[in-house]
Design a protein around this motif. Structure first.
Motif, PDB file in Angstrom:
ATOM      1  N   SER A  17       0.832  -1.197   0.000  1.00 42.37           N
ATOM      2  CA  SER A  17       0.000   0.000   0.000  1.00 42.37           C
ATOM      3  C   SER A  17       0.875   1.258   0.000  1.00 42.37           C
ATOM      4  O   SER A  17       0.590   2.220  -0.711  1.00 42.37           O
ATOM      5  CB  SER A  17      -0.916  -0.010   1.227  1.00 42.37           C
ATOM      6  N   ALA A  18       1.952   1.253   0.787  1.00 40.78           N
ATOM      7  CA  ALA A  18       2.867   2.398   0.846  1.00 40.78           C
ATOM      8  C   ALA A  18       3.542   2.604  -0.512  1.00 40.78           C
ATOM      9  O   ALA A  18       3.686   3.736  -0.984  1.00 40.78           O
ATOM     10  CB  ALA A  18       3.910   2.194   1.939  1.00 40.78           C
ATOM     11  N   ARG A  19       3.944   1.498  -1.143  1.00 37.40           N
ATOM     12  CA  ARG A  19       4.564   1.604  -2.472  1.00 37.40           C
ATOM     13  C   ARG A  19       3.581   2.164  -3.491  1.00 37.40           C
ATOM     14  O   ARG A  19       3.941   2.985  -4.342  1.00 37.40           O
ATOM     15  CB  ARG A  19       5.067   0.231  -2.925  1.00 37.40           C
ATOM     16  N   ALA A  20       2.342   1.716  -3.419  1.00 35.31           N
ATOM     17  CA  ALA A  20       1.317   2.191  -4.351  1.00 35.31           C
ATOM     18  C   ALA A  20       1.083   3.691  -4.147  1.00 35.31           C
ATOM     19  O   ALA A  20       0.973   4.450  -5.119  1.00 35.31           O
ATOM     20  CB  ALA A  20       0.015   1.418  -4.163  1.00 35.31           C
ATOM     21  N   ARG A  21       1.015   4.119  -2.877  1.00 41.66           N
ATOM     22  CA  ARG A  21       0.844   5.550  -2.580  1.00 41.66           C
ATOM     23  C   ARG A  21       2.016   6.355  -3.119  1.00 41.66           C
ATOM     24  O   ARG A  21       1.837   7.405  -3.725  1.00 41.66           O
ATOM     25  CB  ARG A  21       0.729   5.773  -1.064  1.00 41.66           C
ATOM     26  N   ALA A  22       3.222   5.859  -2.898  1.00 34.59           N
ATOM     27  CA  ALA A  22       4.422   6.553  -3.382  1.00 34.59           C
ATOM     28  C   ALA A  22       4.404   6.644  -4.908  1.00 34.59           C
ATOM     29  O   ALA A  22       4.769   7.672  -5.480  1.00 34.59           O
ATOM     30  CB  ALA A  22       5.678   5.833  -2.892  1.00 34.59           C
ATOM     31  N   GLY A  23       3.967   5.568  -5.552  1.00 36.50           N
ATOM     32  CA  GLY A  23       3.873   5.566  -7.015  1.00 36.50           C
ATOM     33  C   GLY A  23       2.864   6.599  -7.508  1.00 36.50           C
ATOM     34  O   GLY A  23       3.124   7.328  -8.478  1.00 36.50           O
ATOM     35  N   ARG A  24       1.713   6.686  -6.825  1.00 36.76           N
ATOM     36  CA  ARG A  24       0.698   7.675  -7.205  1.00 36.76           C
ATOM     37  C   ARG A  24       1.219   9.093  -6.982  1.00 36.76           C
ATOM     38  O   ARG A  24       0.981   9.985  -7.794  1.00 36.76           O
ATOM     39  CB  ARG A  24      -0.594   7.453  -6.417  1.00 36.76           C
ATOM     40  N   MET A  25       1.941   9.295  -5.877  1.00 33.45           N
ATOM     41  CA  MET A  25       2.502  10.623  -5.589  1.00 33.45           C
ATOM     42  C   MET A  25       3.497  11.016  -6.683  1.00 33.45           C
ATOM     43  O   MET A  25       3.488  12.143  -7.165  1.00 33.45           O
ATOM     44  CB  MET A  25       3.202  10.627  -4.225  1.00 33.45           C
ATOM     45  N   ALA A  26       4.359  10.065  -7.060  1.00 31.36           N
ATOM     46  CA  ALA A  26       5.357  10.350  -8.097  1.00 31.36           C
ATOM     47  C   ALA A  26       4.673  10.682  -9.421  1.00 31.36           C
ATOM     48  O   ALA A  26       5.072  11.609 -10.126  1.00 31.36           O
ATOM     49  CB  ALA A  26       6.303   9.160  -8.263  1.00 31.36           C
ATOM     50  N   LEU A  27       3.610   9.937  -9.758  1.00 33.45           N
ATOM     51  CA  LEU A  27       2.882  10.202 -10.992  1.00 33.45           C
ATOM     52  C   LEU A  27       2.193  11.559 -10.953  1.00 33.45           C
ATOM     53  O   LEU A  27       2.190  12.287 -11.947  1.00 33.45           O
ATOM     54  CB  LEU A  27       1.840   9.104 -11.242  1.00 33.45           C
ATOM     55  N   SER A  28       1.614  11.920  -9.806  1.00 25.68           N
ATOM     56  CA  SER A  28       0.918  13.209  -9.731  1.00 25.68           C
ATOM     57  C   SER A  28       1.920  14.352  -9.836  1.00 25.68           C
ATOM     58  O   SER A  28       1.651  15.365 -10.482  1.00 25.68           O
ATOM     59  CB  SER A  28       0.072  13.322  -8.456  1.00 25.68           C
ATOM     60  N   PHE A  29       3.110  14.188  -9.228  1.00 26.41           N
ATOM     61  CA  PHE A  29       4.129  15.233  -9.365  1.00 26.41           C
ATOM     62  C   PHE A  29       4.570  15.339 -10.817  1.00 26.41           C
ATOM     63  O   PHE A  29       4.686  16.438 -11.371  1.00 26.41           O
ATOM     64  CB  PHE A  29       5.350  14.966  -8.472  1.00 26.41           C
ATOM     65  N   LYS A  30       4.795  14.193 -11.453  1.00 29.93           N
ATOM     66  CA  LYS A  30       5.255  14.195 -12.841  1.00 29.93           C
ATOM     67  C   LYS A  30       4.239  14.896 -13.741  1.00 29.93           C
ATOM     68  O   LYS A  30       4.597  15.700 -14.599  1.00 29.93           O
ATOM     69  CB  LYS A  30       5.495  12.757 -13.312  1.00 29.93           C
ATOM     70  N   ALA A  31       2.956  14.616 -13.526  1.00 20.67           N
ATOM     71  CA  ALA A  31       1.911  15.239 -14.340  1.00 20.67           C
ATOM     72  C   ALA A  31       1.876  16.755 -14.107  1.00 20.67           C
ATOM     73  O   ALA A  31       1.801  17.542 -15.056  1.00 20.67           O
ATOM     74  CB  ALA A  31       0.549  14.625 -14.014  1.00 20.67           C
ATOM     75  N   PHE A  32       1.965  17.168 -12.845  1.00 21.33           N
ATOM     76  CA  PHE A  32       1.958  18.599 -12.527  1.00 21.33           C
ATOM     77  C   PHE A  32       3.180  19.280 -13.145  1.00 21.33           C
ATOM     78  O   PHE A  32       3.080  20.339 -13.763  1.00 21.33           O
ATOM     79  CB  PHE A  32       1.956  18.782 -11.001  1.00 21.33           C
ATOM     80  N   HIS A  33       4.323  18.632 -12.992  1.00 21.23           N
ATOM     81  CA  HIS A  33       5.577  19.158 -13.521  1.00 21.23           C
ATOM     82  C   HIS A  33       5.509  19.322 -15.036  1.00 21.23           C
ATOM     83  O   HIS A  33       5.855  20.366 -15.586  1.00 21.23           O
ATOM     84  CB  HIS A  33       6.716  18.220 -13.111  1.00 21.23           C
ATOM     85  N   GLU A  34       5.048  18.289 -15.725  1.00 29.94           N
ATOM     86  CA  GLU A  34       4.986  18.339 -17.188  1.00 29.94           C
ATOM     87  C   GLU A  34       4.019  19.415 -17.665  1.00 29.94           C
ATOM     88  O   GLU A  34       4.269  20.081 -18.666  1.00 29.94           O
ATOM     89  CB  GLU A  34       4.604  16.975 -17.754  1.00 29.94           C
ATOM     90  N   HIS A  35       2.923  19.590 -16.938  1.00 33.44           N
ATOM     91  CA  HIS A  35       1.926  20.592 -17.318  1.00 33.44           C
ATOM     92  C   HIS A  35       2.451  22.012 -17.117  1.00 33.44           C
ATOM     93  O   HIS A  35       2.134  22.903 -17.902  1.00 33.44           O
ATOM     94  CB  HIS A  35       0.640  20.379 -16.511  1.00 33.44           C
ATOM     95  N   HIS A  36       3.245  22.239 -16.082  1.00 33.31           N
ATOM     96  CA  HIS A  36       3.654  23.596 -15.713  1.00 33.31           C
ATOM     97  C   HIS A  36       5.085  23.967 -16.091  1.00 33.31           C
ATOM     98  O   HIS A  36       5.433  25.148 -16.058  1.00 33.31           O
ATOM     99  CB  HIS A  36       3.468  23.801 -14.206  1.00 33.31           C
ATOM    100  N   ARG A  37       5.893  23.016 -16.450  1.00 33.70           N
ATOM    101  CA  ARG A  37       7.323  23.305 -16.675  1.00 33.70           C
ATOM    102  C   ARG A  37       7.575  24.395 -17.718  1.00 33.70           C
ATOM    103  O   ARG A  37       8.409  25.269 -17.507  1.00 33.70           O
ATOM    104  CB  ARG A  37       8.076  22.034 -17.063  1.00 33.70           C
TER     105      ARG A  37
END
Length: 197
Positions: A17-37
């Motif tokens: 569950s912790a790994r899945a949460r970390a994976g979702r967090m990394a994906l959400s950061f990546k999406a935000f980063h790509e949208h705003h960079r």
């Protein structure tokens, strides 16, 4: 002694569950980063004066955001929080080099021509270098400067400016009016209240 089978399964589920949460967090950061960079690069470039310097600033800001991503997500406005982090990194970069914000002459001139009233534009083209135009804009209060940078130099819509700065759209318009008035006074130009943005 081995732990009971049930406890082992519970720990495994928690780790998964912790790994899945970390994976979702990394994906959400990546999406935000790509949208705003791209916008972040434009903002940084407008302030620090070169693409290479902007890359350094944005990389630092992104590293900070990624390191505190769960905290960033808990903020009332993620965009406003990211704007604050980016501004801090721009300020840090400039301070380290004892520089002031460097907005490109052409970008600033276009921004001011949009900002000031139509009838001033021709006169402004002629006298802009002699009257300290860029100094006048740089001397605006911080929030007015931010609004002018986002709205006119970078061409963002009022709603997006409001979201980035955590203010109402009416406040964005108010900052624009105050900036117009201040610049007209500073540049010794006539000022007339207008609905034009």
């Amino acid at each position: 002694m081995n732990p009971p089978l049930e406890d082992s399964r519970g720990s495994h589920a928690e780790v998964s569950s912790a790994r899945a949460r970390a994976g979702r967090m990394a994906l959400s950061f990546k999406a935000f980063h790509e949208h705003h960079r791209r916008l972040w690069m434009r903002i940084a470039h407008a302030q620090v004066g070169s693409a290479a310097a902007a890359e350094v600033v944005v990389t630092r800001a992104c590293a900070r955001l990624e390191a505190s991503w769960s905290h960033a997500l808990a903020q009332e406005s993620l965009r406003q929080y990211a704007w604050m982090v980016l501004k801090e990194e721009v300020h840090r970069w400039l301070t380290e080099r004892d520089l002031k914000p460097q907005v490109g002459d052409a970008a600033f001139l276009v921004a001011v021509q949009k900002l000031l009233m139509h009838e001033m534009r021709d006169e402004l083209r002629v006298i802009s270098q002699e009257i300290g135009l860029y100094t006048a804009i740089a001397a605006l209060p911080e929030r007015q400067y931010d609004v002018i940078l986002l709205r006119f130099v970078l061409g963002r819509e009022e709603s997006e400016v409001a979201e980035y700065l955590g203010i109402e759209e009416a406040t964005v318009r108010s900052h624009i009016r105050h900036a117009r008035r201040s610049l007209a006074r500073e540049l010794n130009m006539p000022y007339k209240e207008t609905d034009r943005q």
